[in-house]
Design a protein around this motif. Sequence first.
Motif, short mmCIF file in Angstrom:
data_model
loop_
_atom_site.label_atom_id
_atom_site.label_comp_id
_atom_site.label_asym_id
_atom_site.label_seq_id
_atom_site.Cartn_x
_atom_site.Cartn_y
_atom_site.Cartn_z
N SER A 145 25.65 -14.45 22.86
CA SER A 145 26.76 -13.53 22.66
C SER A 145 26.27 -12.26 21.98
O SER A 145 25.43 -12.31 21.07
CB SER A 145 27.84 -14.18 21.78
N LEU A 146 26.82 -11.14 22.38
CA LEU A 146 26.51 -9.85 21.76
C LEU A 146 27.51 -9.49 20.68
O LEU A 146 27.40 -8.45 20.06
CB LEU A 146 26.47 -8.75 22.83
N LYS A 147 28.51 -10.36 20.42
CA LYS A 147 29.53 -10.09 19.41
C LYS A 147 29.01 -10.29 17.98
O LYS A 147 29.66 -9.90 17.03
CB LYS A 147 30.76 -10.99 19.62
N CYS A 148 27.86 -10.95 17.85
CA CYS A 148 27.29 -11.21 16.52
C CYS A 148 25.79 -10.96 16.59
O CYS A 148 25.25 -10.58 17.61
CB CYS A 148 27.59 -12.65 16.08
N LYS B 260 27.03 -2.15 20.87
CA LYS B 260 28.42 -1.72 20.89
C LYS B 260 29.41 -2.86 20.67
O LYS B 260 30.56 -2.64 20.29
CB LYS B 260 28.75 -0.98 22.18
N TYR B 261 28.98 -4.10 20.89
CA TYR B 261 29.87 -5.25 20.73
C TYR B 261 29.88 -5.80 19.31
O TYR B 261 30.83 -6.43 18.89
CB TYR B 261 29.48 -6.37 21.69
N ASN B 262 28.78 -5.61 18.55
CA ASN B 262 28.71 -6.22 17.21
C ASN B 262 28.71 -5.21 16.06
O ASN B 262 28.61 -5.60 14.91
CB ASN B 262 27.50 -7.16 17.10
N ILE B 263 28.84 -3.93 16.34
CA ILE B 263 28.76 -2.93 15.27
C ILE B 263 29.87 -3.12 14.25
O ILE B 263 29.62 -3.04 13.04
CB ILE B 263 28.73 -1.48 15.85
N LYS B 264 31.11 -3.41 14.68
CA LYS B 264 32.21 -3.62 13.73
C LYS B 264 31.95 -4.89 12.91
O LYS B 264 32.18 -4.91 11.70
CB LYS B 264 33.54 -3.72 14.47
N TYR B 265 31.46 -5.92 13.56
CA TYR B 265 31.12 -7.18 12.89
C TYR B 265 30.07 -6.94 11.79
O TYR B 265 30.22 -7.40 10.66
CB TYR B 265 30.62 -8.17 13.94
#
Length: 190
Positions: free
Chosen positions: A58-61, A170-175
């Motif tokens: 996953s790219l979310k983390c 771009k998927y994990n920057i907010k995380y």
Amino acid sequence: MDIKISQTANLPSYWGEFKVKVFKENFKEHMVIFKEPFGEILNTRIHSECITGDTFSSLKCDCGEQLHASLEYISKNGGMVIYLRQEGRNIGLLNKINAYALQDKGLDTIEANHQLGFKADERTYEIVDFILKHFGITKINLLTNNPDKLKSLKCVEIVRRIPIQIKPNKYNIKYLKTKKERMGHILDVV
């Protein structure tokens, strides 16, 4: 603690040849992947399970990339990865995916956990002390960005923190920003 301990087995991997041992605590089976010799100060990564990042990339983390960087580091320098079965900061996979759905609606990871009735981070590290004592370890270099891990270990001296900086996407920057700004993680990349 009633802990069952497996035998030690070989674990050849993409990153090199390791040994592996499992510590069963109630229903959770924690895995220790290590490369000897240890030396006086053990390079150690405490990694909590993240099936979405570790297994499905996953790219979310940044979890999977941190795990891979740690295995590569330990393959070259010796040490161990203590892989804790504490999915989703210990809220479980079902709740983690529910938290993901809330994040898709704009909440950050902390807000999502709170909405589901959990603390920002439900993990504990007592089993890590047990594992390190089992191996006779008294000094470690800890591969982490997480200040809670630096404070939680009771049985060892942390000689040095080794950062694990993963390039954001771009998927994990907010995380990653949430980890840094709201949880105090030591990150230079965001």
